[in-house]
Scaffold this motif. Sequence first.
Motif, mmCIF file in Angstrom:
data_model
loop_
_atom_site.group_PDB
_atom_site.id
_atom_site.type_symbol
_atom_site.label_atom_id
_atom_site.label_comp_id
_atom_site.label_asym_id
_atom_site.label_seq_id
_atom_site.Cartn_x
_atom_site.Cartn_y
_atom_site.Cartn_z
ATOM 1 N N CYS A 22 0.826 -1.197 0.000
ATOM 2 C CA CYS A 22 0.000 0.000 0.000
ATOM 3 C C CYS A 22 0.867 1.256 0.000
ATOM 4 O O CYS A 22 0.599 2.215 -0.739
ATOM 5 C CB CYS A 22 -0.929 -0.025 1.209
ATOM 6 N N LEU A 23 1.918 1.256 0.799
ATOM 7 C CA LEU A 23 2.793 2.427 0.894
ATOM 8 C C LEU A 23 3.627 2.607 -0.374
ATOM 9 O O LEU A 23 3.779 3.728 -0.875
ATOM 10 C CB LEU A 23 3.695 2.298 2.125
ATOM 11 N N VAL A 24 4.163 1.512 -0.897
ATOM 12 C CA VAL A 24 4.961 1.608 -2.121
ATOM 13 C C VAL A 24 4.086 2.050 -3.293
ATOM 14 O O VAL A 24 4.492 2.880 -4.122
ATOM 15 C CB VAL A 24 5.649 0.256 -2.415
ATOM 16 N N SER A 25 2.871 1.522 -3.354
ATOM 17 C CA SER A 25 1.956 1.916 -4.429
ATOM 18 C C SER A 25 1.616 3.402 -4.360
ATOM 19 O O SER A 25 1.298 4.032 -5.376
ATOM 20 C CB SER A 25 0.671 1.089 -4.365
ATOM 21 N N ALA A 26 1.662 3.967 -3.137
ATOM 22 C CA ALA A 26 1.356 5.388 -2.960
ATOM 23 C C ALA A 26 2.522 6.287 -3.343
ATOM 24 O O ALA A 26 2.354 7.508 -3.434
ATOM 25 C CB ALA A 26 0.955 5.653 -1.514
ATOM 26 N N PHE B 4 5.899 5.832 -1.843
ATOM 27 C CA PHE B 4 7.046 5.683 -0.949
ATOM 28 C C PHE B 4 8.035 4.703 -1.566
ATOM 29 O O PHE B 4 7.639 3.712 -2.200
ATOM 30 C CB PHE B 4 6.601 5.157 0.421
ATOM 31 N N THR B 5 9.318 4.952 -1.377
ATOM 32 C CA THR B 5 10.311 3.954 -1.774
ATOM 33 C C THR B 5 10.225 2.784 -0.794
ATOM 34 O O THR B 5 9.583 2.878 0.267
ATOM 35 C CB THR B 5 11.728 4.534 -1.739
ATOM 36 N N TYR B 6 10.877 1.689 -1.116
ATOM 37 C CA TYR B 6 10.830 0.549 -0.202
ATOM 38 C C TYR B 6 11.429 0.874 1.167
ATOM 39 O O TYR B 6 10.825 0.533 2.198
ATOM 40 C CB TYR B 6 11.530 -0.665 -0.834
ATOM 41 N N PRO B 7 12.591 1.548 1.237
ATOM 42 C CA PRO B 7 13.079 1.936 2.569
ATOM 43 C C PRO B 7 12.102 2.858 3.298
ATOM 44 O O PRO B 7 11.853 2.689 4.501
ATOM 45 C CB PRO B 7 14.406 2.645 2.269
ATOM 46 N N GLN B 8 11.544 3.842 2.576
ATOM 47 C CA GLN B 8 10.600 4.760 3.210
ATOM 48 C C GLN B 8 9.349 4.032 3.696
ATOM 49 O O GLN B 8 8.821 4.341 4.767
ATOM 50 C CB GLN B 8 10.225 5.870 2.230
ATOM 51 N N ALA B 9 8.866 3.092 2.901
ATOM 52 C CA ALA B 9 7.691 2.319 3.303
ATOM 53 C C ALA B 9 7.973 1.531 4.575
ATOM 54 O O ALA B 9 7.124 1.453 5.477
ATOM 55 C CB ALA B 9 7.271 1.376 2.173
ATOM 56 N N ASP B 10 9.160 0.969 4.666
ATOM 57 C CA ASP B 10 9.540 0.211 5.865
ATOM 58 C C ASP B 10 9.639 1.135 7.067
ATOM 59 O O ASP B 10 9.168 0.808 8.163
ATOM 60 C CB ASP B 10 10.871 -0.500 5.620
ATOM 61 N N TRP B 11 10.224 2.325 6.862
ATOM 62 C CA TRP B 11 10.327 3.289 7.964
ATOM 63 C C TRP B 11 8.938 3.745 8.408
ATOM 64 O O TRP B 11 8.674 3.877 9.611
ATOM 65 C CB TRP B 11 11.152 4.510 7.539
ATOM 66 N N ALA B 12 8.069 3.995 7.442
ATOM 67 C CA ALA B 12 6.717 4.455 7.764
ATOM 68 C C ALA B 12 5.952 3.384 8.546
ATOM 69 O O ALA B 12 5.298 3.680 9.553
ATOM 70 C CB ALA B 12 5.962 4.805 6.481
ATOM 71 N N ALA C 24 7.301 3.253 12.075
ATOM 72 C CA ALA C 24 6.879 4.397 12.884
ATOM 73 C C ALA C 24 5.444 4.219 13.373
ATOM 74 O O ALA C 24 5.139 4.471 14.549
ATOM 75 C CB ALA C 24 7.008 5.682 12.071
ATOM 76 N N ILE C 25 4.574 3.780 12.487
ATOM 77 C CA ILE C 25 3.172 3.576 12.862
ATOM 78 C C ILE C 25 3.049 2.443 13.868
ATOM 79 O O ILE C 25 2.370 2.571 14.898
ATOM 80 C CB ILE C 25 2.326 3.291 11.606
ATOM 81 N N ASP C 26 3.702 1.312 13.583
ATOM 82 C CA ASP C 26 3.621 0.163 14.481
ATOM 83 C C ASP C 26 4.189 0.494 15.855
ATOM 84 O O ASP C 26 3.653 0.059 16.889
ATOM 85 C CB ASP C 26 4.362 -1.038 13.890
ATOM 86 N N SER C 27 5.279 1.260 15.889
ATOM 87 C CA SER C 27 5.880 1.627 17.177
ATOM 88 C C SER C 27 4.916 2.454 18.011
ATOM 89 O O SER C 27 4.853 2.301 19.243
ATOM 90 C CB SER C 27 7.186 2.401 16.945
ATOM 91 N N ILE D 73 1.749 11.351 13.077
ATOM 92 C CA ILE D 73 2.645 10.528 12.258
ATOM 93 C C ILE D 73 2.184 10.517 10.805
ATOM 94 O O ILE D 73 2.978 10.721 9.877
ATOM 95 C CB ILE D 73 2.718 9.098 12.814
ATOM 96 N N LEU D 74 0.898 10.302 10.598
ATOM 97 C CA LEU D 74 0.371 10.235 9.235
ATOM 98 C C LEU D 74 0.498 11.583 8.524
ATOM 99 O O LEU D 74 0.816 11.634 7.325
ATOM 100 C CB LEU D 74 -1.084 9.780 9.258
ATOM 101 N N ASP D 75 0.254 12.678 9.247
ATOM 102 C CA ASP D 75 0.409 14.005 8.659
ATOM 103 C C ASP D 75 1.861 14.231 8.233
ATOM 104 O O ASP D 75 2.140 14.773 7.151
ATOM 105 C CB ASP D 75 -0.011 15.092 9.645
ATOM 106 N N GLY D 76 2.781 13.820 9.097
ATOM 107 C CA GLY D 76 4.197 13.972 8.770
ATOM 108 C C GLY D 76 4.592 13.149 7.554
ATOM 109 O O GLY D 76 5.349 13.619 6.690
#
Length: 226
Positions: free
Chosen positions: A126-130, A132-140, A143-146, A209-212
């Motif tokens: 979902c994040l990559v399709s939006a 985000f790069t793969y590293p960014q998707a993993d970071w995102a 961050a949400i899960d944390s 987090i989502l806004d950021g």
Amino acid sequence: MTGEQTPVRRRTLTKDKIVDEAIRLADAEGLEGLSMRRVAQAVGVTPMSLYNHVANKEQLLDAMVDAVVSEIDSPAPDGPWREMMRARAVSMREVLLSHRWASVPLIGRITNGTATLRDANATLGCLVSAGFTYPQADWAKTAIDSHVYGYVLQEVNYPVEPEGYQAAAAEHLPEIPQADFPFLHEAARQIADADYDGRTQFVFGLDLILDGLADWLDGARRDERG
């Protein structure tokens, strides 16, 4: 009669039944009360019968964690990422609050169960399709899960229930000298006087987090356009 019933019960025993019963026990008593013997007693078989379906307690715990993850509303890989991530986080919190033992093993174990892999794949997709790069998707995702894990761990371990915040603040207010700790004293006073309920808001932190992340993604797109 007992001798006739036992083989039938063993023949109908499945891994799913074992996992469901183990989760029921953990929900009621926590992981401290969970053992292969207790699970075997609950499903009406000998402990050795369990090992035809799960190799040991560690494998059972992995299966329990995966079953909990299966209850989370995973995103659609091609869905609107912000709404999908918000719904997943809210669902995750609700699931973890219904299984109060699950947060720590979910954080602390590498569990490659089908539900866990499916959720991670859908979330990253979902994040990559939006955009985000793969590293960014993993970071995102992290961050949400944390935020979810940290919030739930605080909720299940906090020594005062929400309805007791006002009384607790009133009780401890004299221990917070106004001259030394003016801002903390005033915050506690407002809770004690019911000017503020003292509750943090899960969605407040989540939306920050989502806004950021949304601002980050918009900035990256602007940079790409030059």
